[in-house]
Design a protein around this motif. Sequence first.
Motif, PDB file in Angstrom:
ATOM      1  N   GLN A   1       9.887   3.207  -1.060  1.00  0.00           N
ATOM      2  CA  GLN A   1       9.624   3.593  -2.361  1.00  0.00           C
ATOM      3  C   GLN A   1      10.587   2.449  -2.984  1.00  0.00           C
ATOM      4  O   GLN A   1       9.817   1.327  -3.466  1.00  0.00           O
ATOM      5  CB  GLN A   1       9.176   5.246  -2.564  1.00  0.00           C
ATOM      6  CG  GLN A   1       8.301   4.772  -3.679  1.00  0.00           C
ATOM      7  CD  GLN A   1       8.393   6.305  -3.841  1.00  0.00           C
ATOM      8  OE1 GLN A   1       9.680   6.479  -4.590  1.00  0.00           O
ATOM      9  NE2 GLN A   1       7.315   6.534  -4.459  1.00  0.00           N
TER      10      GLN A   1
ATOM     11  N   ARG B   1       6.047   2.749  -8.011  1.00  0.00           N
ATOM     12  CA  ARG B   1       5.679   2.876  -7.799  1.00  0.00           C
ATOM     13  C   ARG B   1       5.001   3.886  -6.267  1.00  0.00           C
ATOM     14  O   ARG B   1       4.025   4.767  -7.025  1.00  0.00           O
ATOM     15  CB  ARG B   1       7.200   3.894  -7.669  1.00  0.00           C
ATOM     16  CG  ARG B   1       8.417   3.003  -7.435  1.00  0.00           C
ATOM     17  CD  ARG B   1       9.654   3.695  -8.399  1.00  0.00           C
ATOM     18  NE  ARG B   1      10.472   2.894  -9.621  1.00  0.00           N
ATOM     19  CZ  ARG B   1      11.185   3.520 -10.010  1.00  0.00           C
ATOM     20  NH1 ARG B   1      11.461   4.688 -10.553  1.00  0.00           N
ATOM     21  NH2 ARG B   1      12.250   2.537 -10.682  1.00  0.00           N
ATOM     22  N   LEU B   2       4.913   3.714  -4.674  1.00  0.00           N
ATOM     23  CA  LEU B   2       3.781   3.801  -4.844  1.00  0.00           C
ATOM     24  C   LEU B   2       3.774   5.500  -3.607  1.00  0.00           C
ATOM     25  O   LEU B   2       4.870   5.597  -3.109  1.00  0.00           O
ATOM     26  CB  LEU B   2       2.552   3.507  -3.962  1.00  0.00           C
ATOM     27  CG  LEU B   2       2.391   2.002  -4.178  1.00  0.00           C
ATOM     28  CD1 LEU B   2       2.130   0.926  -3.342  1.00  0.00           C
ATOM     29  CD2 LEU B   2       1.451   2.348  -5.090  1.00  0.00           C
ATOM     30  N   SER B   3       3.332   6.703  -3.526  1.00  0.00           N
ATOM     31  CA  SER B   3       3.105   7.790  -2.588  1.00  0.00           C
ATOM     32  C   SER B   3       2.799   6.667  -0.962  1.00  0.00           C
ATOM     33  O   SER B   3       1.837   7.256  -0.219  1.00  0.00           O
ATOM     34  CB  SER B   3       1.681   8.083  -3.337  1.00  0.00           C
ATOM     35  OG  SER B   3       1.984   9.823  -2.546  1.00  0.00           O
TER      36      SER B   3
ATOM     37  N   ARG C   1      -0.671   5.211  -7.115  1.00  0.00           N
ATOM     38  CA  ARG C   1       0.789   5.395  -7.451  1.00  0.00           C
ATOM     39  C   ARG C   1       1.405   6.733  -7.523  1.00  0.00           C
ATOM     40  O   ARG C   1       1.448   7.938  -8.803  1.00  0.00           O
ATOM     41  CB  ARG C   1       0.482   4.693  -8.651  1.00  0.00           C
ATOM     42  CG  ARG C   1      -0.266   3.364  -9.505  1.00  0.00           C
ATOM     43  CD  ARG C   1      -0.394   2.979 -10.643  1.00  0.00           C
ATOM     44  NE  ARG C   1      -1.012   1.905 -10.466  1.00  0.00           N
ATOM     45  CZ  ARG C   1      -0.734   0.658 -11.442  1.00  0.00           C
ATOM     46  NH1 ARG C   1       0.479   1.169 -12.546  1.00  0.00           N
ATOM     47  NH2 ARG C   1      -1.379   0.015 -11.168  1.00  0.00           N
ATOM     48  N   SER C   2       2.729   6.384  -7.586  1.00  0.00           N
ATOM     49  CA  SER C   2       3.542   7.431  -8.208  1.00  0.00           C
ATOM     50  C   SER C   2       4.000   7.820  -9.146  1.00  0.00           C
ATOM     51  O   SER C   2       4.146   9.007 -10.158  1.00  0.00           O
ATOM     52  CB  SER C   2       4.653   7.488  -6.729  1.00  0.00           C
ATOM     53  OG  SER C   2       5.388   9.147  -7.263  1.00  0.00           O
TER      54      SER C   2
ATOM     55  N   PRO D   1      -4.024   3.589  -1.573  1.00  0.00           N
ATOM     56  CA  PRO D   1      -2.313   3.202  -2.555  1.00  0.00           C
ATOM     57  C   PRO D   1      -3.106   4.236  -3.831  1.00  0.00           C
ATOM     58  O   PRO D   1      -4.016   4.485  -3.918  1.00  0.00           O
ATOM     59  CB  PRO D   1      -2.484   2.384  -2.244  1.00  0.00           C
ATOM     60  CG  PRO D   1      -3.343   1.521  -1.434  1.00  0.00           C
ATOM     61  CD  PRO D   1      -4.346   2.933  -1.148  1.00  0.00           C
TER      62      PRO D   1
ATOM     63  N   SER E   1       0.936  -0.812  -0.013  1.00  0.00           N
ATOM     64  CA  SER E   1       0.268  -0.085   0.276  1.00  0.00           C
ATOM     65  C   SER E   1       0.954   1.199   0.181  1.00  0.00           C
ATOM     66  O   SER E   1       0.006   2.947   0.091  1.00  0.00           O
ATOM     67  CB  SER E   1      -0.545  -0.067   1.228  1.00  0.00           C
ATOM     68  OG  SER E   1      -0.266   0.211   2.382  1.00  0.00           O
ATOM     69  N   GLY E   2       2.233   1.323  -0.036  1.00  0.00           N
ATOM     70  CA  GLY E   2       2.957   2.536   0.572  1.00  0.00           C
ATOM     71  C   GLY E   2       2.769   3.023   2.039  1.00  0.00           C
ATOM     72  O   GLY E   2       3.260   4.282   1.992  1.00  0.00           O
TER      73      GLY E   2
ATOM     74  N   SER F   1       9.017  -1.266  -4.298  1.00  0.00           N
ATOM     75  CA  SER F   1       8.772  -1.823  -5.750  1.00  0.00           C
ATOM     76  C   SER F   1       9.754  -2.512  -6.170  1.00  0.00           C
ATOM     77  O   SER F   1       8.725  -3.288  -6.839  1.00  0.00           O
ATOM     78  CB  SER F   1       8.721  -0.481  -6.604  1.00  0.00           C
ATOM     79  OG  SER F   1      10.825   0.002  -6.706  1.00  0.00           O
TER      80      SER F   1
END
Length: 364
Positions: free
Chosen positions: A229, A240-242, A253-254, A251, A57-58, A233
């Motif tokens: 981060q 890559r999640l914020s 996505r970055s 969650p 989830s980040g 990934s």
Amino acid sequence: MNSKIHYKIGILSATLLLYVAGAEAAPKFSYSYLDEAVKEFESKNSTSSVVLMEIDSGKVEYIYRPEIAVSKKLPPGSLVKTFSALTLLKFKDRLGFSPEKKVVCKGRFYPNESITPTKSDLNTLHLPQDENGKEYLRCSLAKGHGEMDLRSALVQSCNVYFLTNASSDPELFYSKLYEDWSLGKSTRSRLDSYREPSDTNFISISPLRKVAASIGEGGILLSPLKISQLYSSIWKEGPRLSPYWGAGQEPVRSEENPYAGKDLRWIASVLSEVPKSGTLKDLNIPEKGSLEILGGKTGTGTKFMHKYETHGWTVLSFRKDRKSYVLTVFVDNGSGGNQAKSLASILLDKIDPKNKDSAIKSGK
């Protein structure tokens, strides 16, 4: 009181207010009990920072000293070798790279004529001279590792291997490493009220520093949050999640992950060997219980422009209660194989206290 003193007091007051406001903004984590363990470690070592992030989830489940973990960029040392390995695999045809081809490590990497050290390099990098007055970069083992392929070089953290392969085409290697891993970008986190450093661009550096980037030297600076981060990934094999910590957030996505699943799985399998036979082999891991180590990496980063001082890093992935996490540990004055590894071991013991008296894990 003159205007300069008024100005300085104003700056100090604003800084203090931001620090206090940020401290109040951090949520009460379920792992906040780890604070005491880190404080005790700091009393005997040096300033440290910790990030515990859920991979899928980040979500940041615990953070110690977010003013460092979120807001500071630091030299990551050998943690970058994992990124270098994936870069070499992805662009192996253009770089003339083969993961099976062995490099003989005798403890020293001598720059060739195309990457001769500049005056800036001599000031920035630790470049001792041999008996003939020729500069070289040291490996993590003074006498060398012997023959190394990609797998063994990553597990044993061999500098010479990565420096040799990056030097085949410094421009291409560095540009792809920098771009694919977004080394100049923030994580786009949602950790109010902490601010990440602004995006940067260090493309215009010397050829030798571009080669040294393969081992996390030469001016690469990353925050503990960014390390968390990027490694998430890899183990997640996904975007890559914020990072976030607010209740009720979802969650986000970055950015996408530019690496193929097969390469990510292969690298994850290599990282799983580090706690067994690599630089984390002395990590005390319980044999039974709810915590399972999936893999890890250590790093000792040279402080930028202070070439005789180092930071210590350890990053670990573990599974507990059906969830997977990344634990990133940073120690201001230390090495990854000693201080940072020691703090990581202490924290794992606190996270899974039922296993306190168990034997050292030798398998998973």
